[in-house]
Design a protein around this motif. Sequence first.
Motif, mmCIF file in Angstrom:
data_model
loop_
_atom_site.group_PDB
_atom_site.id
_atom_site.type_symbol
_atom_site.label_atom_id
_atom_site.label_comp_id
_atom_site.label_asym_id
_atom_site.label_seq_id
_atom_site.Cartn_x
_atom_site.Cartn_y
_atom_site.Cartn_z
ATOM 1 N N LEU A 138 -1.770 5.320 -7.184
ATOM 2 C CA LEU A 138 -1.071 5.951 -6.066
ATOM 3 C C LEU A 138 -1.748 7.272 -5.693
ATOM 4 N N SER A 139 -2.131 8.046 -6.711
ATOM 5 C CA SER A 139 -2.865 9.296 -6.458
ATOM 6 C C SER A 139 -4.150 8.997 -5.686
ATOM 7 N N GLU A 140 -4.879 8.002 -6.170
ATOM 8 C CA GLU A 140 -6.161 7.643 -5.552
ATOM 9 C C GLU A 140 -5.969 7.168 -4.120
ATOM 10 N N ASP A 141 -4.892 6.433 -3.888
ATOM 11 C CA ASP A 141 -4.584 5.912 -2.557
ATOM 12 C C ASP A 141 -4.416 7.041 -1.544
ATOM 13 N N ARG A 142 -3.890 8.174 -2.008
ATOM 14 C CA ARG A 142 -3.662 9.306 -1.101
ATOM 15 C C ARG A 142 -4.825 10.296 -1.078
ATOM 16 N N GLY A 143 -5.944 9.888 -1.689
ATOM 17 C CA GLY A 143 -7.099 10.765 -1.664
ATOM 18 C C GLY A 143 -7.081 11.850 -2.718
ATOM 19 N N VAL A 178 5.152 1.917 -4.481
ATOM 20 C CA VAL A 178 5.159 2.455 -3.123
ATOM 21 C C VAL A 178 5.222 3.977 -3.175
ATOM 22 N N SER A 179 5.976 4.484 -4.160
ATOM 23 C CA SER A 179 6.211 5.922 -4.257
ATOM 24 C C SER A 179 6.519 6.271 -5.708
ATOM 25 N N ALA A 180 6.231 7.526 -6.073
ATOM 26 C CA ALA A 180 6.516 7.983 -7.430
ATOM 27 C C ALA A 180 6.716 9.489 -7.443
ATOM 28 N N CYS A 181 7.407 9.967 -8.469
ATOM 29 C CA CYS A 181 7.498 11.398 -8.737
ATOM 30 C C CYS A 181 7.879 11.567 -10.209
ATOM 31 N N VAL A 182 7.756 12.792 -10.700
ATOM 32 C CA VAL A 182 8.102 13.089 -12.084
ATOM 33 C C VAL A 182 9.049 14.283 -12.109
ATOM 34 N N VAL A 183 10.071 14.191 -12.966
ATOM 35 C CA VAL A 183 11.013 15.289 -13.158
ATOM 36 C C VAL A 183 10.877 15.767 -14.605
ATOM 37 N N MET A 238 4.449 15.746 -8.431
ATOM 38 C CA MET A 238 3.680 14.508 -8.229
ATOM 39 C C MET A 238 4.405 13.549 -7.277
ATOM 40 N N VAL A 239 5.017 14.101 -6.234
ATOM 41 C CA VAL A 239 5.729 13.263 -5.263
ATOM 42 C C VAL A 239 4.689 12.611 -4.349
ATOM 43 N N LEU A 240 4.582 11.299 -4.437
ATOM 44 C CA LEU A 240 3.549 10.571 -3.703
ATOM 45 C C LEU A 240 4.115 9.321 -3.050
ATOM 46 N N VAL A 241 3.603 9.008 -1.869
ATOM 47 C CA VAL A 241 3.941 7.771 -1.161
ATOM 48 C C VAL A 241 2.634 7.105 -0.767
ATOM 49 N N ALA A 242 2.526 5.806 -1.009
ATOM 50 C CA ALA A 242 1.314 5.076 -0.631
ATOM 51 C C ALA A 242 1.040 5.238 0.856
ATOM 52 N N GLY A 243 -0.235 5.375 1.200
ATOM 53 C CA GLY A 243 -0.608 5.636 2.593
ATOM 54 C C GLY A 243 -0.069 4.611 3.569
ATOM 55 N N ARG A 244 -0.059 3.351 3.181
ATOM 56 C CA ARG A 244 0.388 2.298 4.104
ATOM 57 C C ARG A 244 1.886 2.353 4.370
ATOM 58 N N HIS A 245 2.608 3.126 3.557
ATOM 59 C CA HIS A 245 4.056 3.236 3.755
ATOM 60 C C HIS A 245 4.476 4.665 4.117
#
Length: 287
Positions: A25-30, A58-63, A78-85
């Motif tokens: 997911l990190s890689e997907d967002r550059g 599709v999305s992830a985060c850490v608490v 680390m709040v991330l959403v895949a680029g396609r979504h």
Amino acid sequence: MSTPSLASSPIRRLTLRDQAACADLSEDRGWPREEHKWGFLLTAGQGYGIEDPDGGLVSACVVTEYGPQSPSLAAIGMVLVAGRHARQGVGRRLMRHVVSAMGTTPLTLHATPNGRPLYEELGFKVIGRAEMVIGRFTPGEPESRVATRAATAEDLTAILHLDEQVFGTDRTHIVTRLPAFADQLRVAEEGGRIIGYAAAWPNMDTHVVGPLIARDTSVAQALIASLAAHTDRPLRTDIDVRHEELLAWVKERGLESVAFNSVMAYGITELPGDWTRRFAPVTVAAG
């Protein structure tokens, strides 16, 4: 709007088994994959993710929760959403779930300019700023006379005591993982008493300095200089902008400003502890 299948995809807890999917997911967002950091955060904290019906996340985060029993503070990162979504409400859905799951626990996070509007919409308020600096550290003359050395197991109790004073709540589960996570853990001493400590952990081609806890700016400088002396990598760190003297000092020694993040909070107006001795977080993802 999200597709129906995505809108109904479950939000679930993540485990270390999801480390590769989070890195994807990190890689997907550059972003860099940062698998070392994901592993640390998924074991010290709690991950949340939304499944992609087509596989992966599709999305992830850490608490990361802090406090001896019921959490007195939690950091979101680390709040991330895949680029396609992207821009389909997926990140908002995940964040609403996390905020709800944390109940009355005060929350904090570091927001990029892009992320800040969503967090403001959810009720987070800006309470400060951090400046990310990166570069090869060049020693200057004269450097501090503060004594520093590598930390030992015998220092752990004193480090934990100092850390709780400065951070404002217990983070034993983070500090005790630092010897394995970081390549260096160093302390500053005066009269046999620990007056500061810092770690440098590997992230891609840099060493990230964090946490950086110190009695004053001169101690913070000594710790950074001592970490730099024991690595051939560029340094990176995120310094509270109120520490103007330290920021000027690192820039004189080769580090350059690359970004500003907003420090935001939900349920509190300021972070606990003593900001005058808290110079940099472990990572912006965990506070």
